[in-house]
Design a protein around this motif. Structure first.
Motif, PDB file in Angstrom:
ATOM      1  N   ALA A 269       0.841  -1.195   0.000  1.00 52.50           N
ATOM      2  CA  ALA A 269       0.000   0.000   0.000  1.00 52.50           C
ATOM      3  C   ALA A 269       0.873   1.240   0.000  1.00 52.50           C
ATOM      4  CB  ALA A 269      -0.935   0.007   1.207  1.00 52.50           C
TER       5      ALA A 269
ATOM      6  N   ASP B 203      -0.962   7.294   0.099  1.00 51.15           N
ATOM      7  CA  ASP B 203      -2.265   7.799  -0.360  1.00 51.15           C
ATOM      8  C   ASP B 203      -3.362   6.759  -0.164  1.00 51.15           C
ATOM      9  OD1 ASP B 203      -1.197  10.226  -1.070  1.00 51.15           O
ATOM     10  OD2 ASP B 203      -0.950   9.714  -3.195  1.00 51.15           O
ATOM     11  N   GLN B 204      -3.052   5.513  -0.454  1.00 50.30           N
ATOM     12  CA  GLN B 204      -4.039   4.458  -0.263  1.00 50.30           C
ATOM     13  C   GLN B 204      -4.388   4.284   1.208  1.00 50.30           C
ATOM     14  OE1 GLN B 204      -1.799   1.385  -2.265  1.00 50.30           O
ATOM     15  NE2 GLN B 204      -3.118   1.448  -4.082  1.00 50.30           N
TER      16      GLN B 204
ATOM     17  N   THR C 171      -6.660   7.138   2.322  1.00 50.37           N
ATOM     18  CA  THR C 171      -8.033   6.967   1.843  1.00 50.37           C
ATOM     19  C   THR C 171      -8.793   5.981   2.726  1.00 50.37           C
ATOM     20  OG1 THR C 171      -7.426   7.463  -0.439  1.00 50.37           O
ATOM     21  CG2 THR C 171      -9.468   6.223  -0.110  1.00 50.37           C
ATOM     22  N   ARG C 172      -8.160   4.860   3.035  1.00 57.94           N
ATOM     23  CA  ARG C 172      -8.838   3.847   3.854  1.00 57.94           C
ATOM     24  C   ARG C 172      -9.038   4.332   5.288  1.00 57.94           C
ATOM     25  NH1 ARG C 172      -5.676  -0.242   0.652  1.00 57.94           N
ATOM     26  NH2 ARG C 172      -4.138  -0.402   2.329  1.00 57.94           N
TER      27      ARG C 172
END
Length: 204
Positions: free
Chosen positions: A184, A187-188, A191-192
């Protein structure tokens, strides 16, 4: 070995307030020496004898303060948390929504730890596998609560808000594992975390 023990005993000689100051300074030297070694060669570079030599203390003295390398890793990461707490005190999150303030804290922690990914990995491993006791989870929970409900509000451990904040800290820990494994991006993760925080903190 006898010489090292004698040196260690001599280092512990001061009494009273002088002893406390001396011990605090010595502990800080050890942690700083370990952090400097880790920043150059990762956790593998944090050999106890090398740390002791760099800190200018006897090996026996080092083991009095930190019985294992993992204890030392936890202390170094704790210093990183001290910096994070200081940063948040100086520049608290300003967004209106509680869940966004919480994510701001988590992403600051992510960036801080990922400056030393080897240390971050060792810390996560200690949280999951080691018998070394650490207050890392409680400190992260406290940071999230101060960001989401305010610094002047006391939230006891039995309070639902405390439980929810601790759950969010656990989600972040798992996301850190994903990032350290290369599964990951930052940014990922953000987001989560935003999705999780919005669901968990919706009534804060």
């Amino acid at each position: 070995m006898a010489a090292a023990a004698a040196t260690a005993a001599a280092e512990e000689a001061p009494r009273g307030g002088a002893r406390s100051r001396s011990q605090h300074q010595r502990r800080r030297r050890i942690v700083q020496a370990a952090a400097a070694l880790a920043s150059r060669g990762g956790v593998e570079a944090m050999q106890m004898r090398t740390v002791a030599e760099r800190a200018g203390v006897a090996l026996g003295t080092l083991y009095r303060y930190f019985p294992s390398k993992m204890d030392l890793v936890v202390a170094v990461v704790s210093e990183e948390l001290d910096l994070l707490e200081g940063s948040i005190e100086r520049r608290p999150p300003r967004t209106e929504a509680a869940h966004r303030r919480a994510v701001d804290v988590l992403m600051r922690a992510t960036r801080g730890l990922m400056r030393e990914p080897e240390l971050a990995e060792a810390l996560i491993r200690s949280l999951l596998l080691s018998d070394v006791k650490t207050d890392f989870g409680d400190r992260m929970t406290g940071l999230l609560l101060r960001a989401s409900v305010g610094r002047d509000v006391t939230v006891p451990p039995g309070d639902r808000r405390y439980v929810v904040a601790k759950a969010l800290a656990s989600v972040w820990t798992m996301e850190m594992i994903e990032m350290l494994r290369g599964h990951a991006t930052a940014d990922q993760i953000q987001t989560r975390l935003e999705v999780a925080a919005e669901r968990l903190l919706h009534d804060f």
